[in-house]
Motif scaffolding. Structure first.
Motif, PDB file in Angstrom:
ATOM      1  N   ARG A  24      34.607  40.442  39.805  1.00 36.91           N
ATOM      2  CA  ARG A  24      34.707  41.904  39.675  1.00 36.91           C
ATOM      3  C   ARG A  24      35.652  42.242  38.539  1.00 36.91           C
ATOM      4  NH1 ARG A  24      39.705  43.096  41.329  1.00 36.91           N
ATOM      5  NH2 ARG A  24      40.713  41.824  42.947  1.00 36.91           N
ATOM      6  N   ARG A  25      35.629  43.522  38.133  1.00 36.00           N
ATOM      7  CA  ARG A  25      36.574  43.992  37.132  1.00 36.00           C
ATOM      8  C   ARG A  25      37.986  43.979  37.717  1.00 36.00           C
ATOM      9  NH1 ARG A  25      34.239  46.902  32.700  1.00 36.00           N
ATOM     10  NH2 ARG A  25      36.374  47.352  32.052  1.00 36.00           N
ATOM     11  N   ALA A  26      38.927  43.615  36.879  1.00 37.38           N
ATOM     12  CA  ALA A  26      40.317  43.559  37.338  1.00 37.38           C
ATOM     13  C   ALA A  26      40.906  44.958  37.474  1.00 37.38           C
ATOM     14  CB  ALA A  26      41.152  42.745  36.366  1.00 37.38           C
ATOM     15  N   VAL A  27      41.841  45.082  38.378  1.00 33.38           N
ATOM     16  CA  VAL A  27      42.612  46.320  38.567  1.00 33.38           C
ATOM     17  C   VAL A  27      44.086  45.972  38.343  1.00 33.38           C
ATOM     18  CG1 VAL A  27      40.930  47.293  40.177  1.00 33.38           C
ATOM     19  CG2 VAL A  27      42.817  45.889  41.053  1.00 33.38           C
ATOM     20  N   PRO A  28      44.937  46.992  38.155  1.00 34.25           N
ATOM     21  CA  PRO A  28      46.357  46.699  37.886  1.00 34.25           C
ATOM     22  C   PRO A  28      47.012  45.805  38.936  1.00 34.25           C
ATOM     23  CG  PRO A  28      45.894  48.979  37.341  1.00 34.25           C
ATOM     24  CD  PRO A  28      44.635  48.434  37.975  1.00 34.25           C
ATOM     25  N   ASP A  29      46.592  45.902  40.180  1.00 36.24           N
ATOM     26  CA  ASP A  29      47.199  45.060  41.221  1.00 36.24           C
ATOM     27  C   ASP A  29      46.896  43.579  41.030  1.00 36.24           C
ATOM     28  OD1 ASP A  29      48.323  47.225  42.424  1.00 36.24           O
ATOM     29  OD2 ASP A  29      46.784  47.448  43.978  1.00 36.24           O
ATOM     30  N   ASP A  30      45.920  43.252  40.190  1.00 32.96           N
ATOM     31  CA  ASP A  30      45.578  41.849  39.932  1.00 32.96           C
ATOM     32  C   ASP A  30      46.486  41.215  38.884  1.00 32.96           C
ATOM     33  OD1 ASP A  30      43.336  41.875  41.674  1.00 32.96           O
ATOM     34  OD2 ASP A  30      42.111  42.800  40.101  1.00 32.96           O
ATOM     35  N   VAL A  31      47.278  42.014  38.190  1.00 31.74           N
ATOM     36  CA  VAL A  31      48.065  41.488  37.069  1.00 31.74           C
ATOM     37  C   VAL A  31      49.016  40.362  37.483  1.00 31.74           C
ATOM     38  CG1 VAL A  31      49.807  42.067  35.330  1.00 31.74           C
ATOM     39  CG2 VAL A  31      47.822  43.557  35.665  1.00 31.74           C
ATOM     40  N   PRO A  32      49.768  40.462  38.604  1.00 27.90           N
ATOM     41  CA  PRO A  32      50.628  39.323  38.980  1.00 27.90           C
ATOM     42  C   PRO A  32      49.843  38.018  39.127  1.00 27.90           C
ATOM     43  CG  PRO A  32      51.234  41.266  40.244  1.00 27.90           C
ATOM     44  CD  PRO A  32      49.974  41.615  39.511  1.00 27.90           C
ATOM     45  N   ALA A  33      48.651  38.080  39.712  1.00 22.14           N
ATOM     46  CA  ALA A  33      47.836  36.868  39.849  1.00 22.14           C
ATOM     47  C   ALA A  33      47.378  36.371  38.486  1.00 22.14           C
ATOM     48  CB  ALA A  33      46.633  37.140  40.751  1.00 22.14           C
ATOM     49  N   ILE A  34      47.017  37.288  37.599  1.00 25.64           N
ATOM     50  CA  ILE A  34      46.584  36.911  36.251  1.00 25.64           C
ATOM     51  C   ILE A  34      47.736  36.247  35.498  1.00 25.64           C
ATOM     52  CG2 ILE A  34      45.849  37.827  34.020  1.00 25.64           C
ATOM     53  CD1 ILE A  34      44.251  39.953  35.556  1.00 25.64           C
ATOM     54  N   ILE A  35      48.937  36.796  35.639  1.00 23.67           N
ATOM     55  CA  ILE A  35      50.118  36.199  35.005  1.00 23.67           C
ATOM     56  C   ILE A  35      50.378  34.802  35.574  1.00 23.67           C
ATOM     57  CG2 ILE A  35      52.600  36.408  34.655  1.00 23.67           C
ATOM     58  CD1 ILE A  35      50.988  38.373  33.006  1.00 23.67           C
ATOM     59  N   ARG A  36      50.245  34.669  36.888  1.00 23.70           N
ATOM     60  CA  ARG A  36      50.457  33.347  37.525  1.00 23.70           C
ATOM     61  C   ARG A  36      49.482  32.316  36.968  1.00 23.70           C
ATOM     62  NH1 ARG A  36      48.088  30.457  41.464  1.00 23.70           N
ATOM     63  NH2 ARG A  36      46.587  32.131  41.930  1.00 23.70           N
ATOM     64  N   LEU A  37      48.200  32.681  36.853  1.00 20.12           N
ATOM     65  CA  LEU A  37      47.205  31.761  36.327  1.00 20.12           C
ATOM     66  C   LEU A  37      47.464  31.451  34.858  1.00 20.12           C
ATOM     67  CD1 LEU A  37      43.986  33.254  37.990  1.00 20.12           C
ATOM     68  CD2 LEU A  37      45.119  31.102  38.573  1.00 20.12           C
TER      69      LEU A  37
ATOM     70  N   PHE B 176      39.129  42.706  31.583  1.00 21.93           N
ATOM     71  CA  PHE B 176      39.556  41.596  32.437  1.00 21.93           C
ATOM     72  C   PHE B 176      38.587  41.501  33.615  1.00 21.93           C
ATOM     73  CE2 PHE B 176      43.422  42.625  30.200  1.00 21.93           C
ATOM     74  CZ  PHE B 176      44.066  41.408  30.024  1.00 21.93           C
ATOM     75  N   TRP B 177      38.125  40.301  33.871  1.00 19.62           N
ATOM     76  CA  TRP B 177      37.282  40.030  35.042  1.00 19.62           C
ATOM     77  C   TRP B 177      37.970  38.963  35.875  1.00 19.62           C
ATOM     78  CZ3 TRP B 177      32.743  42.695  36.009  1.00 19.62           C
ATOM     79  CH2 TRP B 177      32.238  43.462  34.955  1.00 19.62           C
ATOM     80  N   VAL B 178      37.957  39.132  37.183  1.00 19.02           N
ATOM     81  CA  VAL B 178      38.584  38.160  38.078  1.00 19.02           C
ATOM     82  C   VAL B 178      37.571  37.684  39.112  1.00 19.02           C
ATOM     83  CG1 VAL B 178      40.880  39.158  37.786  1.00 19.02           C
ATOM     84  CG2 VAL B 178      39.423  39.936  39.675  1.00 19.02           C
ATOM     85  N   ALA B 179      37.808  36.487  39.618  1.00 19.79           N
ATOM     86  CA  ALA B 179      37.045  35.949  40.744  1.00 19.79           C
ATOM     87  C   ALA B 179      37.979  35.904  41.944  1.00 19.79           C
ATOM     88  CB  ALA B 179      36.508  34.552  40.426  1.00 19.79           C
ATOM     89  N   GLU B 180      37.645  36.676  42.949  1.00 20.02           N
ATOM     90  CA  GLU B 180      38.504  36.784  44.131  1.00 20.02           C
ATOM     91  C   GLU B 180      37.696  36.475  45.382  1.00 20.02           C
ATOM     92  OE1 GLU B 180      41.250  40.178  46.355  1.00 20.02           O
ATOM     93  OE2 GLU B 180      39.349  40.717  45.420  1.00 20.02           O
ATOM     94  N   PHE B 181      38.213  35.619  46.204  1.00 20.39           N
ATOM     95  CA  PHE B 181      37.664  35.444  47.537  1.00 20.39           C
ATOM     96  C   PHE B 181      38.782  35.021  48.472  1.00 20.39           C
ATOM     97  CE2 PHE B 181      36.733  31.892  44.808  1.00 20.39           C
ATOM     98  CZ  PHE B 181      37.167  30.777  45.490  1.00 20.39           C
ATOM     99  N   GLU B 182      38.583  35.390  49.730  1.00 21.51           N
ATOM    100  CA  GLU B 182      39.602  35.204  50.762  1.00 21.51           C
ATOM    101  C   GLU B 182      40.900  35.907  50.361  1.00 21.51           C
ATOM    102  OE1 GLU B 182      39.958  31.040  51.460  1.00 21.51           O
ATOM    103  OE2 GLU B 182      37.984  30.884  52.405  1.00 21.51           O
TER     104      GLU B 182
END
Length: 281
Positions: free
Chosen positions: A121-134, A186-192
């Motif tokens: 899905r398209r990334a949202v601002p709340d995904d930024v910490p995870a994106i930074i971690r990766l 930004f696109w992210v893959a999120e599950f669980e």
């Protein structure tokens, strides 16, 4: 072998009145089914010998070597056919089982890919910490420049990533030199409930407004080998299939091989040693 001996002894014990020779096909077929070709050949020989000996001793002795040869050949042909049929049935069964396992594996793989695909899905601002971690993990492993692991640099990335997600544009260094404002996605893959992969897409320059560059892609090391990287690249190629697609990657990287398999060709090498690839729709 025991069954072969029992049938032979029964045949000898009952004399000429009853013949158990046809039942010798049972251990012959069992040997072919369970033990394979060479044990089956051994049982063909044993069954042939048992049948010929029983016929010669308990019934009518062979009148000539020619009749003995004929009896041996016809017995061998009968038990040989039984063995061949059993072997063919076993091969067919094994083929069907292998095909069934392949189908089950394909179904599981497709189900897994559909599950992963539905997680992109398209990334949202709340995904930024995870994106930074990766991004930090990629820098530590050598896939990105190690500067991204610096806390000051990560704070700057956090700010620029959030702005890019919200505004949909960013200032970038153009490969040919200079800077310009281009679209960013930004696109992210999120599950669980956890982001396990992301990719950053950029416009190329102000002249080639429709082109998209796969600027960065990271998969969580814990989820590598599950097809997630391939799925992200497939998503990139399919979602933007009407555009010119560009990517930059290191020589001999997994990304390079994934892109080459999808029709990308190398166009040049950057000053930093990155290979520049393009696929025209």
């Amino acid at each position: 072998m025991l069954l072969e001996a029992i049938i032979f002894l029964l045949d000898m014990d009952t004399g000429a009145s009853i013949s158990y020779a046809p039942f010798l096909s049972i251990p012959t077929a069992m040997a072919a089914w369970w033990l394979g070709r060479w044990p089956a050949l051994l049982f063909v020989v044993l069954s042939t010998a048992a049948r010929v000996i029983d016929y010669s001793i308990m019934r009518v002795p062979h009148q000539s070597p020619l009749m003995l040869t004929y009896d041996i050949l016809q017995s061998a042909a009968f038990y040989g056919c039984v063995a061949l049929i059993a072997l063919a049935l076993r091969r067919q069964r094994d083929h069907l089982l292998k095909h069934a396992r392949h189908i089950r594996s394909s179904v599981r793989h497709e189900r897994h890919l559909r599950h992963l695909d539905s997680s992109i899905r398209r990334a949202v601002p709340d995904d930024v910490p995870a994106i930074i971690r990766l991004t930090s993990l990629a820098g530590a492993s050598g896939n990105f420049d190690q500067i991204v692991t610096d806390s000051v640099r990560q704070a700057a990335l956090d700010s620029s990533f959030r702005a890019g997600i919200l505004q949909g544009s960013a200032l970038r260094d153009v490969w040919g030199g200079g800077q310009c404002t281009v679209p960013i996605e930004f696109w992210v893959a999120e599950f669980e409930g956890e982001v396990h992969s992301y990719m950053m897409l950029l416009g190329v320059n102000q002249q080639d407004v429709l082109a998209r560059e796969l600027h960065a892609m990271v998969v969580d090391p814990r989820y590598r080998g599950h097809g997630l990287g391939n799925l992200m690249v497939d998503f990139f190629c399919a979602h933007y299939k009407q555009r010119a697609l560009i990517a930059a990657c290191r020589p001999d990287s997994t990304m390079l091989y994934m892109l080459l398999k999808r029709g990308f060709t190398q166009t040049s090498v950057s000053d930093q040693g990155y290979l520049l690839l393009r696929r025209v729709s």
